[in-house]
Design an enzyme around this catalytic site. Structure first.
Site, PDB file in Angstrom:
ATOM      1  CE  LYS A   1      -1.994  -0.630   3.903  1.00 16.90           C
ATOM      2  NZ  LYS A   1      -1.981  -1.403   4.041  1.00 16.90           N
TER       3      LYS A   1
ATOM      4  NE  ARG B   1       6.872  -2.918   6.758  1.00 18.40           N
ATOM      5  CZ  ARG B   1       6.129  -2.954   6.629  1.00 18.40           C
ATOM      6  NH1 ARG B   1       5.470  -1.801   5.690  1.00 18.40           N
ATOM      7  NH2 ARG B   1       5.034  -3.452   7.511  1.00 18.40           N
TER       8      ARG B   1
ATOM      9  NE  ARG C   1       6.219  -0.655  10.253  1.00 16.78           N
ATOM     10  CZ  ARG C   1       4.640  -0.880   9.302  1.00 16.78           C
ATOM     11  NH1 ARG C   1       4.951  -0.069   8.939  1.00 16.78           N
ATOM     12  NH2 ARG C   1       3.714  -1.420   9.814  1.00 16.78           N
TER      13      ARG C   1
ATOM     14  NE  ARG D   1       1.044  -5.053  11.270  1.00 12.21           N
ATOM     15  CZ  ARG D   1       2.362  -5.036  10.395  1.00 12.21           C
ATOM     16  NH1 ARG D   1       3.316  -5.894  11.085  1.00 12.21           N
ATOM     17  NH2 ARG D   1       3.293  -4.889  10.072  1.00 12.21           N
TER      18      ARG D   1
ATOM     19  NE  ARG E   1      -4.037  -1.002   9.685  1.00 10.78           N
ATOM     20  CZ  ARG E   1      -3.746  -0.346   9.086  1.00 10.78           C
ATOM     21  NH1 ARG E   1      -3.681   0.382   8.692  1.00 10.78           N
ATOM     22  NH2 ARG E   1      -2.662  -0.960   8.750  1.00 10.78           N
TER      23      ARG E   1
HETATM   24  P1  ADP Z   1       0.867  -1.746   8.134  1.00 14.27           P
HETATM   25  O1  ADP Z   1       2.331  -1.781   7.151  1.00 14.27           O
HETATM   26  O2  ADP Z   1       0.627  -3.386   9.232  1.00 14.27           O
HETATM   27  O3  ADP Z   1      -0.765  -2.027   7.197  1.00 14.27           O
HETATM   28  P2  ADP Z   1       0.454   0.684   8.966  1.00 14.27           P
HETATM   29  O4  ADP Z   1       1.884   1.516   8.330  1.00 14.27           O
HETATM   30  O5  ADP Z   1      -0.568   1.275   8.191  1.00 14.27           O
HETATM   31  O6  ADP Z   1       0.410  -0.992   8.841  1.00 14.27           O
HETATM   32  O7  ADP Z   1       0.255   0.863  10.435  1.00 14.27           O
HETATM   33  C1  ADP Z   1       0.528   0.312  11.411  1.00 14.27           C
HETATM   34  C2  ADP Z   1      -0.340   0.432  12.939  1.00 14.27           C
HETATM   35  O8  ADP Z   1      -0.493   1.636  13.234  1.00 14.27           O
HETATM   36  C3  ADP Z   1      -1.303  -0.310  12.214  1.00 14.27           C
HETATM   37  O9  ADP Z   1      -0.876  -2.235  13.130  1.00 14.27           O
HETATM   38  C4  ADP Z   1      -2.173   0.329  13.849  1.00 14.27           C
HETATM   39  O10 ADP Z   1      -2.012  -0.270  14.946  1.00 14.27           O
HETATM   40  C5  ADP Z   1      -1.672   1.734  14.345  1.00 14.27           C
HETATM   41  N1  ADP Z   1      -3.053   2.058  12.783  1.00 14.27           N
HETATM   42  C6  ADP Z   1      -2.831   2.688  11.577  1.00 14.27           C
HETATM   43  N2  ADP Z   1      -3.445   2.915  10.627  1.00 14.27           N
HETATM   44  C7  ADP Z   1      -4.841   3.067  10.889  1.00 14.27           C
HETATM   45  C8  ADP Z   1      -6.363   3.318  11.800  1.00 14.27           C
HETATM   46  N3  ADP Z   1      -6.734   3.844  10.811  1.00 14.27           N
HETATM   47  N4  ADP Z   1      -6.668   2.944  12.723  1.00 14.27           N
HETATM   48  C9  ADP Z   1      -6.650   2.046  13.915  1.00 14.27           C
HETATM   49  N5  ADP Z   1      -4.926   1.738  13.562  1.00 14.27           N
HETATM   50  C10 ADP Z   1      -4.080   2.165  12.547  1.00 14.27           C
END
Ligand code: ADP
Length: 188
Positions: free
Chosen positions: A14, A128, A134, A145, A89
């Site tokens: 994404k 990653r 991370r 996740r 989400r």
């Molecule tokens: P991923 O690579 O797991 O898709 P992101 O970088 O988009 O993760 O987000 C990392 C973390 O930030 C998520 O696991 C969550 O804890 C928090 N987060 C990000 N966006 C949202 C959202 N829209 N609602 C709730 N938590 C979020």
């Protein structure tokens, strides 16, 4: 205005694709994950609140999201549009967004999901972890996740499909091929 939601499981690409789409169409890229990571690095109250959830691979509570999103969007005067990466989400977040968009005289034009199987996602995230370190890219948190994605985020497919906005795109292949497919759907 073009306002695109891009979602998909963690590790589906994404972030990479959102940046490319934003560049090509002149959109503002809003990644809620990046916002939380930035806030955490700066140790703001919001970052500290989000930390525990992120480290466990849980979602940050819905009620924190919409104000963050609104204030990010309001930073931009007369934008060409937005690409939302990692938001909404959950169904309540999508409902909040449905209320916010008309207030900003905007509407969602496309909802695109990158489709990547579990095995591929897990191997990408473990890679990653080695490269970027991370803290939420370790095996236990990754599996959480993925579960959170399936139970809380995937229902959005139906939500947006019913509105005629949804399209799924194969997220396995070269970055350029996936990008071409995304653009074709956006321009269709
Ligand atoms: P991923 O690579 O797991 O898709 P992101 O970088 O988009 O993760 O987000 C990392 C973390 O930030 C998520 O696991 C969550 O804890 C928090 N987060 C990000 N966006 C949202 C959202 N829209 N609602 C709730 N938590 C979020």
């Amino acid at each position: 205005m073009m306002n695109i939601i891009l979602f998909g499981p963690p590790g589906s690409g994404k972030g990479t694709q959102s940046i490319k789409v934003a560049e090509k169409y002149g959109l503002v890229h809003i990644s809620t994950g990046d916002i939380f990571r930035r806030e955490l690095k700066e140790k703001t109250p919001l970052g500290i609140k989000a930390q525990g959830y992120m480290e466990k691979g849980e979602l940050v509570p819905d009620e924190l999201l919409i104000d963050i999103l609104r204030s990010e969007m309001e930073k931009h005067v007369n934008p060409e549009g937005f690409i939302f990466d990692g938001f909404p989400r959950t169904i309540p977040q999508a409902e909040d967004l449905d209320k916010l968009m008309p207030e900003l005289h905007a509407e969602i034009t496309n909802v695109l999901a990158l489709e990547v199987n579990d095995q591929e996602v897990i191997s990408r995230l473990l890679k990653r972890a080695e490269l970027e370190g991370r803290s939420d890219d370790n095996e236990e948190v990754i599996s959480n996740r993925l579960n959170v994605y399936k139970t809380q985020t995937r229902p959005l497919i139906n939500y947006y499909d019913e509105k005629g906005l949804f399209a799924g795109i194969n997220g396995v292949g070269s970055i350029e091929d996936i990008f071409t497919n995304l653009c074709n759907v956006i321009e269709a």
